[in-house]
Each structure stands twice: as structure tokens, then as C-alpha cells.
Design a protein around this motif. Structure first.
Motif, mmCIF file in Angstrom:
data_model
loop_
_atom_site.group_PDB
_atom_site.id
_atom_site.type_symbol
_atom_site.label_atom_id
_atom_site.label_comp_id
_atom_site.label_asym_id
_atom_site.label_seq_id
_atom_site.Cartn_x
_atom_site.Cartn_y
_atom_site.Cartn_z
ATOM 1 N N GLN A 175 0.827 -1.208 0.000
ATOM 2 C CA GLN A 175 0.000 0.000 0.000
ATOM 3 C C GLN A 175 0.863 1.261 0.000
ATOM 4 O O GLN A 175 0.571 2.215 -0.703
ATOM 5 C CB GLN A 175 -0.942 0.003 1.214
ATOM 6 N N ARG A 202 3.944 1.457 -1.170
ATOM 7 C CA ARG A 202 4.566 1.533 -2.497
ATOM 8 C C ARG A 202 3.602 2.156 -3.499
ATOM 9 O O ARG A 202 3.980 2.983 -4.316
ATOM 10 C CB ARG A 202 4.962 0.138 -2.976
ATOM 11 N N SER A 203 2.348 1.724 -3.415
ATOM 12 C CA SER A 203 1.332 2.236 -4.325
ATOM 13 C C SER A 203 1.102 3.730 -4.106
ATOM 14 O O SER A 203 1.013 4.497 -5.059
ATOM 15 C CB SER A 203 0.031 1.452 -4.113
ATOM 16 N N MET A 204 0.998 4.141 -2.842
ATOM 17 C CA MET A 204 0.761 5.563 -2.523
ATOM 18 C C MET A 204 1.922 6.442 -2.983
ATOM 19 O O MET A 204 1.721 7.597 -3.350
ATOM 20 C CB MET A 204 0.566 5.755 -1.011
ATOM 21 N N ARG A 205 3.124 5.889 -2.992
ATOM 22 C CA ARG A 205 4.310 6.667 -3.360
ATOM 23 C C ARG A 205 4.741 6.421 -4.794
ATOM 24 O O ARG A 205 5.803 6.878 -5.219
ATOM 25 C CB ARG A 205 5.457 6.342 -2.408
ATOM 26 N N ASN A 206 3.924 5.683 -5.541
ATOM 27 C CA ASN A 206 4.197 5.384 -6.943
ATOM 28 C C ASN A 206 5.569 4.739 -7.158
ATOM 29 O O ASN A 206 6.281 5.076 -8.102
ATOM 30 C CB ASN A 206 4.065 6.651 -7.810
ATOM 31 N N LEU A 207 5.928 3.810 -6.275
ATOM 32 C CA LEU A 207 7.194 3.087 -6.416
ATOM 33 C C LEU A 207 6.957 1.809 -7.215
ATOM 34 O O LEU A 207 5.919 1.171 -7.094
ATOM 35 C CB LEU A 207 7.763 2.730 -5.039
ATOM 36 N N LYS A 208 7.939 1.453 -8.015
ATOM 37 C CA LYS A 208 7.862 0.223 -8.798
ATOM 38 C C LYS A 208 8.242 -0.965 -7.923
ATOM 39 O O LYS A 208 8.878 -0.812 -6.883
ATOM 40 C CB LYS A 208 8.813 0.306 -9.992
ATOM 41 N N ASP A 209 7.848 -2.164 -8.370
ATOM 42 C CA ASP A 209 8.237 -3.372 -7.661
ATOM 43 C C ASP A 209 9.754 -3.418 -7.538
ATOM 44 O O ASP A 209 10.463 -3.143 -8.506
ATOM 45 C CB ASP A 209 7.755 -4.628 -8.397
ATOM 46 N N GLU A 240 11.638 -1.429 -5.843
ATOM 47 C CA GLU A 240 12.173 -0.196 -5.272
ATOM 48 C C GLU A 240 11.968 -0.212 -3.774
ATOM 49 O O GLU A 240 10.904 -0.580 -3.281
ATOM 50 C CB GLU A 240 11.457 1.033 -5.877
ATOM 51 N N ASP A 264 11.264 9.053 1.911
ATOM 52 C CA ASP A 264 10.198 9.194 0.915
ATOM 53 C C ASP A 264 9.058 9.871 1.534
ATOM 54 O O ASP A 264 8.072 9.906 1.766
ATOM 55 C CB ASP A 264 9.812 7.826 0.354
#
Length: 188
Positions: free
Chosen positions: A171, A173-180, A182, A188
Motif C-alpha cells: 500500500q 509503495r502504491s501511494m508513493r508510486n514506487l515500482k516493484d 524499489e 520518501d
């Protein structure tokens, strides 16, 4: 293996052991209340009585910590290589790691419980005498009484912890627009 073992030993020798001894006493003598159980353990040898059975607990802690981290990570890597997602891999890895822990925890938990119960009953027996007696009476299986319940407890415990961690991490990662792949960082 080393990192997991050291972390588990640090937890056990501090607050883990006293609570385990207290819990074991209450489980053995169900008619005794919480406060009275605490007093009774204290009467068995003062503050030191709360570390009764510490030798097998340190062996258990070191081995189970290493076994958990090693097996959990191996299962997670393997399931991810088969295309499973992070959360599913985390749940499977956590469950498998918890089950692997029981191979170490079963005998040690049994010995700690037997040590606390015997002390409360006034039975004097060294750990080696207890190991010999248990083996003579039941072989290797004698050390795994209640092993199925312990396996399910540890498996579900670590499956939920790892699964929830991986879900929350996803969640963020998704909120911060990180790729798998990362890494999340505090900056951040």
C-alpha cells in the motif's frame, strides 16, 4: 541464520523468559490465579525462578530465530519465482517458516514446561536427566507432545505477521508510486 538467532535470544533472555515461566506455571496449575501464580513462581527461588529452564530456551531461541528467517525467506523467494504476489508469498513464507520453527521449538518448549512444573512440585532433576527420561519413555516423539497445535499456532502467527507486513508495504509503495523492487525509505 545468525541474525535471527541473536534477535530471538535477546528477546527471550530479557522479558520473554519471565513471562513464559509465569504462563507455564498458570497453564500447569489452572486453579491458581494470575497474581498468586506470580507469587508462587517467586517463592520457588526469587527473581531467578522466572528464568527457570533458561538453558533450553536459549538453544531454542537461537535455533528457532535462525530457522524462521532462513526458511521464511527461502519460501518467499521460491513462491515469487513461481509468479505469486508479495502478500501471497508472504503468507505462505510466514506459515512455512512458522512450521519449520516447530522442529526446534517442540522439544525445547516441552523441556521448559517440564522444568517449571517439576520445580513447582519440588522435583529435583537436571536438564540432562529430564532429556534422558523423556527419550526413554517416548523416543523423539516424546519431545513433540502438542506439536500439531504448536505447528498451527506458529504457522498462523507468522503467516499473518508477514502477510500483513507485505500488504501494508504494498500500500505504501502504491501511494508513493514506487515500482516493484524499489525500496521504501523514511526519506520518501
Amino acid at each position: 541464520l545468525l541474525k535471527g538467532g541473536v534477535l530471538q535470544c535477546a528477546e527471550a533472555i530479557t522479558f520473554g523468559m519471565p513471562f513464559e515461566v509465569w504462563k507455564t506455571y498458570m497453564g500447569t496449575y489452572r486453579e491458581v490465579g494470575t497474581i498468586q501464580a506470580f507469587r508462587n513462581v517467586y517463592k520457588m527461588g526469587g527473581v531467578g525462578a522466572f528464568w527457570k529452564g533458561w538453558q533450553p530456551k536459549m538453544v531454542e531461541s537461537f535455533l528457532k530465530g535462525g530457522v524462521l528467517l532462513f526458511s521464511k525467506e527461502a519460501i518467499i523467494r521460491t513462491t515469487k519465482s513461481f509468479g505469486f504476489g508479495d502478500v501471497t508469498s508472504g503468507v505462505l513464507g510466514g506459515f512455512g517458516g512458522g512450521v519449520c520453527q516447530v522442529s526446534v521449538m517442540g522439544p525445547c518448549t516441552f523441556l521448559i514446561t517440564a522444568s517449571v512444573a517439576a520445580s513447582a512440585d519440588g522435583v529435583k532433576m537436571t536438564m540432562m536427566q529430564r532429556i534422558s527420561k523423556t527419550y526413554a519413555e517416548g523416543g523423539i516423539g516424546g519431545f513433540y507432545r502438542g506439536g500439531t497445535a504448536l505447528m498451527l499456532r506458529q504457522g498462523s502467527n507468522w503467516a499473518s505477521r508477514q502477510g500483513i507486513t507485505d500488504f501494508v508495504r504494498g500500500q505504501f509503495r502504491s501511494m508513493r508510486n514506487l515500482k516493484d523492487g524499489e525500496r521504501l525509505s523514511i526519506a520518501d
